[in-house]
Motif scaffolding. Structure first.
Motif, PDB file in Angstrom:
ATOM      1  N   ALA B  93      80.189  20.414 -59.743  1.00 34.44           N
ATOM      2  CA  ALA B  93      79.474  21.595 -59.281  1.00 34.44           C
ATOM      3  C   ALA B  93      79.253  22.532 -60.464  1.00 34.44           C
ATOM      4  O   ALA B  93      80.152  22.751 -61.271  1.00 34.44           O
ATOM      5  CB  ALA B  93      80.274  22.303 -58.188  1.00 34.44           C
ATOM      6  N   PHE B  94      78.050  23.053 -60.553  1.00 36.01           N
ATOM      7  CA  PHE B  94      77.736  24.063 -61.563  1.00 36.01           C
ATOM      8  C   PHE B  94      77.663  25.403 -60.869  1.00 36.01           C
ATOM      9  O   PHE B  94      76.824  25.611 -59.998  1.00 36.01           O
ATOM     10  CB  PHE B  94      76.405  23.750 -62.232  1.00 36.01           C
ATOM     11  N   ARG B  95      78.553  26.289 -61.240  1.00 44.34           N
ATOM     12  CA  ARG B  95      78.555  27.616 -60.640  1.00 44.34           C
ATOM     13  C   ARG B  95      77.927  28.607 -61.596  1.00 44.34           C
ATOM     14  O   ARG B  95      78.176  28.571 -62.784  1.00 44.34           O
ATOM     15  CB  ARG B  95      79.982  28.066 -60.324  1.00 44.34           C
ATOM     16  N   LEU B  96      77.126  29.507 -61.035  1.00 46.75           N
ATOM     17  CA  LEU B  96      76.527  30.536 -61.876  1.00 46.75           C
ATOM     18  C   LEU B  96      77.592  31.503 -62.363  1.00 46.75           C
ATOM     19  O   LEU B  96      77.484  32.085 -63.429  1.00 46.75           O
ATOM     20  CB  LEU B  96      75.468  31.298 -61.081  1.00 46.75           C
ATOM     21  N   ARG B  97      78.637  31.666 -61.548  1.00 45.92           N
ATOM     22  CA  ARG B  97      79.655  32.654 -61.854  1.00 45.92           C
ATOM     23  C   ARG B  97      80.325  32.406 -63.188  1.00 45.92           C
ATOM     24  O   ARG B  97      80.409  33.286 -64.024  1.00 45.92           O
ATOM     25  CB  ARG B  97      80.706  32.637 -60.741  1.00 45.92           C
ATOM     26  N   GLU B 177      74.615  42.142 -63.015  1.00 46.04           N
ATOM     27  CA  GLU B 177      75.570  41.986 -61.924  1.00 46.04           C
ATOM     28  C   GLU B 177      75.009  42.609 -60.650  1.00 46.04           C
ATOM     29  O   GLU B 177      75.088  42.026 -59.570  1.00 46.04           O
ATOM     30  CB  GLU B 177      76.902  42.624 -62.308  1.00 46.04           C
ATOM     31  N   PHE B 180      72.374  40.360 -59.283  1.00 52.05           N
ATOM     32  CA  PHE B 180      72.887  39.147 -58.633  1.00 52.05           C
ATOM     33  C   PHE B 180      73.610  39.486 -57.334  1.00 52.05           C
ATOM     34  O   PHE B 180      73.566  38.739 -56.386  1.00 52.05           O
ATOM     35  CB  PHE B 180      73.842  38.405 -59.580  1.00 52.05           C
ATOM     36  N   ARG B 181      74.312  40.608 -57.327  1.00 52.32           N
ATOM     37  CA  ARG B 181      75.105  40.914 -56.152  1.00 52.32           C
ATOM     38  C   ARG B 181      74.352  41.804 -55.181  1.00 52.32           C
ATOM     39  O   ARG B 181      74.456  41.661 -53.976  1.00 52.32           O
ATOM     40  CB  ARG B 181      76.409  41.594 -56.557  1.00 52.32           C
ATOM     41  N   LEU B 245      74.603  25.818 -68.141  1.00 47.21           N
ATOM     42  CA  LEU B 245      75.586  25.752 -67.072  1.00 47.21           C
ATOM     43  C   LEU B 245      76.657  24.733 -67.419  1.00 47.21           C
ATOM     44  O   LEU B 245      76.356  23.655 -67.907  1.00 47.21           O
ATOM     45  CB  LEU B 245      74.911  25.351 -65.757  1.00 47.21           C
ATOM     46  N   LEU B 246      77.904  25.113 -67.146  1.00 47.53           N
ATOM     47  CA  LEU B 246      79.020  24.220 -67.430  1.00 47.53           C
ATOM     48  C   LEU B 246      79.705  23.813 -66.138  1.00 47.53           C
ATOM     49  O   LEU B 246      79.822  24.596 -65.209  1.00 47.53           O
ATOM     50  CB  LEU B 246      80.026  24.914 -68.353  1.00 47.53           C
ATOM     51  N   GLY B 247      80.147  22.587 -66.089  1.00 48.82           N
ATOM     52  CA  GLY B 247      80.865  22.086 -64.922  1.00 48.82           C
ATOM     53  C   GLY B 247      81.981  21.173 -65.353  1.00 48.82           C
ATOM     54  O   GLY B 247      82.133  20.872 -66.536  1.00 48.82           O
TER      55      GLY B 247
END
Lengths: 259, 259
Positions: B93-97, B177, B180-181, B245-247
DNA sequence: TTGACAGACTTATATATATAAGTATATAAT
DNA sequence: ATTATATACTTATATATATAAGTCTGTCAA
């Protein structure tokens, strides 16, 4: 029946259903949040209230709440209560497994081995695989095609270790599913992945039958063994028009296997 | 002490620790799997064996096992046992967070509103927002910059509804932030995301100070309200050299908040 | 040899109960 | 008025126990 904040009478769980009680609680609360009965920031009923409403034990409610917390739908803080979280794009997850646009894991995709060679590691490969320069590595090139043409181009370097049966197994792979799953058959502990946009090089463009410089997704992977040494390093170059990752944020109505 | 398959004596939980028993069981089993004590496909000790080994109740072991199943590290099938799963790239899974390369959510990133206008929906916008052609929509363009230059370009269409306070709130956003939020502050139920590689158009290239045709990541988003009607549609164009993106796949040694 | 069945094992679900610990509020003492 | 304390609420963790249900294996009979 109790009432939710919006005035409609509440759903309750069905004891005759095959669906476990905790799963029903998860589903019902998710639904009510999704329908707006509890808005972002609102406080959910307390554990004991939910216990009374659904006529289940505390542990069952607890489990349901834990699942909702895991999914990022609510947040619970001890002594205060549980609250509905708003949407947060940062929480979105893109999984390779589900919901691409194209069915990449079916039998219609064909994996063809273009090249298998043993060569000596240059500076870049040596650094990635944590070996000394000049050591021998296995080099693989693959082309993944759908009926309408090639969609992915794969390059991979593996440390050459005659004791390891990984190399032979790798050569036999003919499906993308095998390529994705087979890597970790045995002897691998973990993998790191990277995803970025790139422009096609001449070699890649030639393989994918696209103009040089076309945009593509590069999915890089490094796999480590149980001693935490890199074993394989490679990357998939995916045609941008055939590879699109989908994600979602917010409550899910369906229930997967959860804790 | 019991012995694991590899012959080393087993770890056990520490009752004086602040770490909950179920979390310790999760951590220890994850570690042992990661270290190769249980290889892919191997069967874990049964629930009652684990209960005896750790001197905890069945529910505690059960909870730990559920967490490991959730994480995709093991798979449990009723009547057979629990087994260690191999690596599967599809599970990644690649999360944007977490874990981009660049710190995109700090105070050093600046969000600048380039344009805010009301225009009438053309065919494409009307279809995406599920409204009729010619209806009025709010159009926003933003540029997200780091000290060394612009990194993302954002365009967004929102259905124009004077009753909804969303528009005013959107105009005030000055941080990524918040962008995004803030979208899901109130009145939004869910969002769908898409991620793909694109080539920069002339307009985008101009804004990002890059050559036309450069590769970029396009993060598309659609947000829906509680009646499941689209409210906002937009996309971020991210410079490929600033957005990766890192997973990871495989057992995690750290423990997050879980069920 | 084959098939039916009983029993032992597994995971899965659920209850009732107890204790711990964080938070807020009302009350009493200073 | 301020401070300290007690209390009532919340979530969090853990145990012991019971029941259900899927899977395998050995035994016995046909």
């Amino acid at each position: 029946m109790n009432d939710t904040p919006n005035g409609t009478s509440t759903l309750n769980i069905n004891r005759d259903s095959d669906e476990p009680a905790y799963a029903q609680v998860v589903r019902i609360l998710s639904q009510e949040i999704a329908e707006g009965a509890y808005r972002a920031g609102a406080q959910l009923p307390s554990e004991s209230q939910l216990r009374a409403r659904f006529s289940v034990s505390g542990m069952t409610v607890r489990r349901a709440i834990n699942i909702l917390v895991d999914r990022g739908i609510i947040s619970a803080s001890q002594g205060k209560g549980t609250f509905v979280r708003g949407l947060d794009m940062r929480e979105a997850a893109f999984r390779l497994r589900e919901r691409h646009d194209s069915p990449l894991l079916g039998p219609s995709v064909q994996v063809r081995l273009l090249q298998a060679a043993i060569l000596t590691a240059d500076e870049r490969i040596a650094r990635k695989l944590d070996i000394s320069r000049g050591k021998r590595v296995v080099y693989l090139r693959r082309l993944i095609s759908q009926p309408d043409g090639p969609v992915m181009y794969h390059r991979e370097y593996m440390v050459y270790d005659p004791r390891r049966p990984t190399v032979e197994a790798e050569l036999q792979i003919t499906s993308l599913e095998g390529l994705f799953r087979g890597q970790g058959g045995q002897g691998l502990r973990r993998g790191d992945l990277g995803l970025e946009a790139v422009a096609l090089s001449e070699e890649e463009a030639d393989a994918l039958q696209m103009p040089v410089g076309s945009p593509a997704l590069c999915l890089e992977h490094i796999f480590y063994d149980f001693e935490n040494h890199p074993v394989a390093w490679g990357w998939f170059i995916c045609r941008a028009d055939h590879f699109r990752l989908l994600g979602r944020i917010g409550p899910e109505t369906s229930l997967g296997a959860e804790s």
